[in-house]
Design a protein around this motif. Structure first.
Motif, PDB file in Angstrom:
ATOM      1  N   CYS A   1       0.663  -1.262   0.025  1.00 20.74           N
ATOM      2  CA  CYS A   1       0.057   0.019  -0.056  1.00 20.74           C
ATOM      3  C   CYS A   1       0.759   1.242   0.085  1.00 20.74           C
ATOM      4  N   PRO A   2       0.640   1.981  -1.069  1.00 17.97           N
ATOM      5  CA  PRO A   2       1.369   3.319  -0.970  1.00 17.97           C
ATOM      6  C   PRO A   2       1.341   4.150   0.088  1.00 17.97           C
ATOM      7  N   VAL A   3       0.273   4.273   0.986  1.00 16.10           N
ATOM      8  CA  VAL A   3      -0.175   4.703   2.181  1.00 16.10           C
ATOM      9  C   VAL A   3       0.173   4.007   3.405  1.00 16.10           C
ATOM     10  N   SER A   4       0.570   2.823   3.249  1.00 16.25           N
ATOM     11  CA  SER A   4       0.803   2.022   4.359  1.00 16.25           C
ATOM     12  C   SER A   4      -0.416   1.546   5.003  1.00 16.25           C
ATOM     13  N   LEU A   5      -1.801   1.370   4.434  1.00 13.77           N
ATOM     14  CA  LEU A   5      -2.806   1.058   5.446  1.00 13.77           C
ATOM     15  C   LEU A   5      -2.834  -0.391   5.562  1.00 13.77           C
ATOM     16  N   SER A   6      -3.434  -0.780   6.912  1.00 16.95           N
ATOM     17  CA  SER A   6      -3.626  -2.170   7.437  1.00 16.95           C
ATOM     18  C   SER A   6      -4.898  -2.805   6.406  1.00 16.95           C
ATOM     19  N   PRO A   7      -4.759  -4.200   6.521  1.00 13.36           N
ATOM     20  CA  PRO A   7      -5.994  -4.682   5.888  1.00 13.36           C
ATOM     21  C   PRO A   7      -7.469  -4.294   6.433  1.00 13.36           C
ATOM     22  N   GLU A   8      -7.630  -3.872   7.696  1.00 13.85           N
ATOM     23  CA  GLU A   8      -8.755  -3.588   8.151  1.00 13.85           C
ATOM     24  C   GLU A   8      -9.139  -2.017   7.702  1.00 13.85           C
ATOM     25  N   GLU A   9      -8.185  -1.317   7.555  1.00 13.59           N
ATOM     26  CA  GLU A   9      -8.121   0.297   7.150  1.00 13.59           C
ATOM     27  C   GLU A   9      -8.549   0.325   5.546  1.00 13.59           C
ATOM     28  N   ILE A  10      -7.788  -0.758   4.669  1.00 12.70           N
ATOM     29  CA  ILE A  10      -7.976  -0.759   3.218  1.00 12.70           C
ATOM     30  C   ILE A  10      -9.296  -0.714   2.892  1.00 12.70           C
ATOM     31  N   SER A  11     -10.285  -1.235   3.474  1.00 13.99           N
ATOM     32  CA  SER A  11     -11.686  -1.687   3.046  1.00 13.99           C
ATOM     33  C   SER A  11     -12.553  -0.461   3.542  1.00 13.99           C
TER      34      SER A  11
END
Length: 277
Positions: A240-250
Motif C-alpha cells: 500500500c503506497p500509504v501503508s494502510l492495514s488490511p482493516e483500513e484498506i476496506s
C-alpha cells in the motif's frame, strides 16, 4: 493492475485535457462541455481542459451574490462519491497522475508518509472547511466573493492552468505578481516533495479527496477484505503506497483504490467488488 491503472490515468487525462488548440494559442476552451464537471481535480483555466473542476464549480456557486446552497455541485459530488469514492483520486485525477509519475523518479529514499501523518492527514479537511467553504462565503475582493482554494492554493491550477497560459501570452507574463509566485512556490514544494513522499497533496491538502473519502465505506466500487481468508502476512500493507492495514484498506478515507494491495495479497482476501455483489 499497475499498468492498467497508468493507462487509464493517461487516457483520462488526455481525454479531459485534450484541447490542443488551447495549448497552442494560450486560450481557454469555453464551449458547451465547460458547463459540465469531470470527477477529478481539473483546472477550469487549463488551456486544454474541456470540462470544469468540481471544486471550482462548488466555489463558483458559493461565490454567487447572497447565500445559496450549491445543490448542483453537491449532487455531482454525491453521485461520483457514492459510485466510486476515492477511486476517482487513484484512477481519474490529472494532478494525481503528475504526483505518481514524479514519485517514480529514482531519487531519494522513498517515504509513504510525512512525519506527524496522523495529524497532517486532517489538513485536507481544514482546507475544505476554511478555503472552499468558509473562504468562499466570507473572503471578498472588492465587492466579489473569492474562490479561496483556487486563488490561494490549488497546485493543479498553477501547473495546468497558469503556467501554460503564461507561456503562450507575453501580456499575461507582464502582469504576474506576488500571488502568482506564492502559488508557484506551493507548486514547486509539492512537486519536489512528490519525488520522495507518495502523493503529498492528495494525502494532506486536497479538498476533493476529503469529500470523496467520506464515501469510501459504502461506495459502489470498493475494495473488500475477507478476514477469514487473511493469513496476516501484511503483504498488503507493505504494498500500500500509504501503508494502510488490511482493516483500513476496506474502509479508510485515505485509500485511493490503487489496487496494489489486491495484487500483493497471496490469498486473494482483498479484491475489488461492486456493492451489489
Amino acid at each position: 493492475m499497475k499498468k492498467i491503472r497508468l493507462i487509464v490515468q493517461l487516457f483520462f487525462t488526455s481525454l479531459t485535457n485534450g484541447y490542443v488548440y488551447g495549448f497552442l494559442k494560450g486560450k481557454i476552451y469555453q464551449g458547451t462541455l465547460k458547463k459540465f464537471c469531470v470527477p477529478g481535480l481539473n483546472c477550469y483555466s487549463c488551456p486544454g481542459a474541456v470540462a470544469a473542476c468540481p471544486i471550482g464549480a462548488l466555489q463558483a456557486l458559493l461565490n454567487r451574490e447572497g447565500y445559496h446552497v450549491p445543490f448542483v455541485a453537491l449532487g455531482f459530488l454525491f453521485l461520483f462519491g457514492s459510485l466510486l469514492g476515492r477511486f476517482v483520486c487513484g484512477w481519474l485525477c490529472p494532478f494525481g497522475l503528475v504526483q505518481d509519475l514524479l514519485h517514480k523518479i529514482p531519487l531519494f529514499r522513498k517515504k509513504k508518509r510525512l512525519p506527524f501523518h496522523r495529524v497532517l492527514k486532517y489538513g485536507k479537511y481544514l482546507v475544505l472547511f476554511l478555503l472552499v467553504g468558509v473562504g468562499s462565503f466570507f473572503l471578498f475582493d472588492g465587492f466579489a466573493k473569492v474562490p479561496a482554494f483556487c486563488k490561494y492554493l490549488c497546485p493543479s491550477g498553477t501547473l495546468l492552468g497558469a503556467l501554460p497560459l503564461l507561456a503562450a501570452n507575453p501580456l499575461l507574463r507582464g502582469q504576474t505578481g506576488g500571488l502568482f509566485f506564492w502559488k508557484l512556490g506551493i507548486l514547486l514544494l509539492l512537486l519536489l516533495l512528490s519525488v520522495k513522499v507518495y502523493r503529498p497533496f492528495c494525502q494532506y491538502l486536497c479538498p476533493l479527496g476529503a469529500i470523496y473519502g467520506w464515501f469510501n465505506r459504502f461506495s459502489l466500487v470498493r475494495l473488500h477484505w475477507e478476514k477469514e481468508k487473511c493469513i496476516s502476512c501484511m503483504s498488503c500493507q507493505k504494498a500500500c503506497p500509504v501503508s494502510l492495514s488490511p482493516e483500513e484498506i476496506s474502509r479508510s478515507p485515505e485509500c485511493i483504490r490503487c489496487g496494489k494491495c489486491a495484487k500483493a495479497c497471496p490469498t486473494n482476501c482483498i479484491h475489488f467488488i461492486r456493492r451489489s455483489s
